[in-house]
Motif scaffolding. Structure first.
Motif, short mmCIF file in Angstrom:
data_model
loop_
_atom_site.label_atom_id
_atom_site.label_comp_id
_atom_site.label_asym_id
_atom_site.label_seq_id
_atom_site.Cartn_x
_atom_site.Cartn_y
_atom_site.Cartn_z
N PRO A 146 0.81 -1.22 0.00
CA PRO A 146 0.00 0.00 0.00
C PRO A 146 0.85 1.27 0.00
N ARG A 147 2.17 1.11 0.01
CA ARG A 147 3.06 2.26 0.03
C ARG A 147 3.30 2.77 -1.39
N ARG A 148 3.83 3.98 -1.49
CA ARG A 148 4.19 4.53 -2.78
C ARG A 148 5.56 3.99 -3.20
N ARG A 149 5.85 4.14 -4.49
CA ARG A 149 7.03 3.46 -5.05
C ARG A 149 8.34 3.87 -4.38
N VAL B 144 6.00 -0.52 -9.56
CA VAL B 144 4.58 -0.14 -9.63
C VAL B 144 3.90 -0.75 -8.41
N THR B 145 3.29 0.10 -7.60
CA THR B 145 2.69 -0.37 -6.35
C THR B 145 1.17 -0.24 -6.35
N SER B 146 0.55 -1.09 -5.56
CA SER B 146 -0.90 -0.97 -5.36
C SER B 146 -1.23 0.38 -4.74
N GLY B 147 -0.36 0.85 -3.84
CA GLY B 147 -0.60 2.16 -3.23
C GLY B 147 -0.70 3.26 -4.25
N ASP B 148 0.21 3.27 -5.23
CA ASP B 148 0.19 4.32 -6.24
C ASP B 148 -1.09 4.30 -7.06
N ASN C 88 -4.19 -2.75 -0.40
CA ASN C 88 -3.35 -3.94 -0.51
C ASN C 88 -4.24 -5.17 -0.59
N PRO C 89 -4.48 -5.70 -1.80
CA PRO C 89 -5.40 -6.83 -1.95
C PRO C 89 -4.90 -8.15 -1.39
N PRO D 119 -1.62 -11.16 8.25
CA PRO D 119 -2.80 -10.73 7.50
C PRO D 119 -2.63 -9.34 6.91
N CYS D 120 -3.21 -9.15 5.73
CA CYS D 120 -3.12 -7.87 5.01
C CYS D 120 -4.52 -7.28 4.82
N ALA D 121 -4.56 -6.11 4.19
CA ALA D 121 -5.83 -5.41 3.98
C ALA D 121 -6.83 -6.24 3.20
#
Length: 282
Positions: A57-60, A81-85, A160-161, A173-175
């Motif tokens: 979930p963070r930026r690159r 490439v991040t999910s956060g971005d 964060n899937p 565990p994640c989001a």
């Protein structure tokens, strides 16, 4: 059952770009995987390009700093490439008033966005980057507040899937685990990370900058997660190299040895058709 791959170098001639997962392939949250970074560096020296594709979930920039700290070779990749971005676009398109779920370290995800963190009564949407304390909490402890969100018909934006991620020898565990509960409750979830198209489209745009005119058939995805890496690659029409020593290793591994018959059955059960597999990237 796909053939086992001894070295990534055996596929150098078949692909121009690699979309590589990070957590579980390059590191386990504590230390870098031996030889994984070198395998990607060798692919780049051969003329290929590597884009790291992560559900962080963070930026690159923050992910890059984390990789440096863990010891991943910066020569192993061209872009991150991040999910956060990609999730920032979902946040920008939603309510200005958000209820935030996640550790304080993830708050930079909101930097520069025109949003306010509010209490439940004023929230128009929920942004979730993970559990507040993933070392000690479990997803089921959030069911009560998720029911409150559902009663108010708040959309939950999941940054964060991933359901779980490795941290050393443990699964954390994640989001995505909270988003799964919310979906079961009938709540609306909005997700841009793997396996969903926005993160792959962002990665493809980066690949086209690095290798203009890239053919999707010349892109290899590398990953270890069935609901994220494997499904995402399949849905986006990419060849996949499956790394078995990841979050699913307990399904087919005994004493660090992969039972190939069980692995084959596991892949078949999940409809996975990787072109090859490796226990660890090397």
């Amino acid at each position: 059952m796909p053939e086992k791959l001894a070295r990534l170098a055996e596929l150098h001639a078949d692909y121009d770009v690699i979309f590589c997962d990070v957590w579980g392939v390059l590191h386990n949250g504590v230390e870098a995987r031996p030889f994984a970074g070198e395998a990607l560096s060798a692919f780049r020296r051969h003329g290929g390009h590597v884009i790291l594709l992560t559900n962080s979930p963070r930026r690159r920039a923050s992910v890059g700093e984390q990789l440096d700290h863990i010891g991943v070779d910066p020569q192993a990749y061209d872009r991150i490439v991040t999910s956060g971005d990609v999730t920032r676009d979902l946040i920008k398109a939603g309510s200005r008033n958000i209820y935030f779920i996640g550790p304080d370290r993830d708050l930079p995800l909101l930097d520069g966005l025109d949003v306010d963190i509010t209490g439940l009564d004023d929230a128009g949407a929920v942004v979730c980057t993970g559990l507040y304390d993933d070392e000690h909490e479990t997803p089921d402890q959030y069911e009560s507040i998720l029911r409150d969100f559902r009663e108010r018909d708040l959309p939950l934006i999941c940054a964060n899937p991933d359901l779980v991620v490795e941290r050393g020898e443990r699964l954390i565990p994640c989001a995505g685990s909270l988003a799964a509960i919310y979906s079961e409750l009938g709540g609306e979830t909005k997700i841009s990370g793997k396996p969903h198209r926005p993160i792959y489209e962002a990665a493809l745009a980066a690949a086209q900058e690095l290798h203009p005119g890239i053919d999707r058939q010349r892109i290899l995805a590398i990953g270890d997660g069935m609901p994220t890496d494997v499904k995402g690659a399949r849905d986006f029409g990419l060849d996949l190299l499956y790394v078995s020593d990841g979050i699913h290793a307990r399904e087919y591994t005994d004493h660090a040895v992969v039972d190939e018959e069980r692995l084959g059955a596991f892949l078949e059960q999940h409809g996975a058709r990787p072109v090859r597999w490796m226990q660890r990237l090397r």
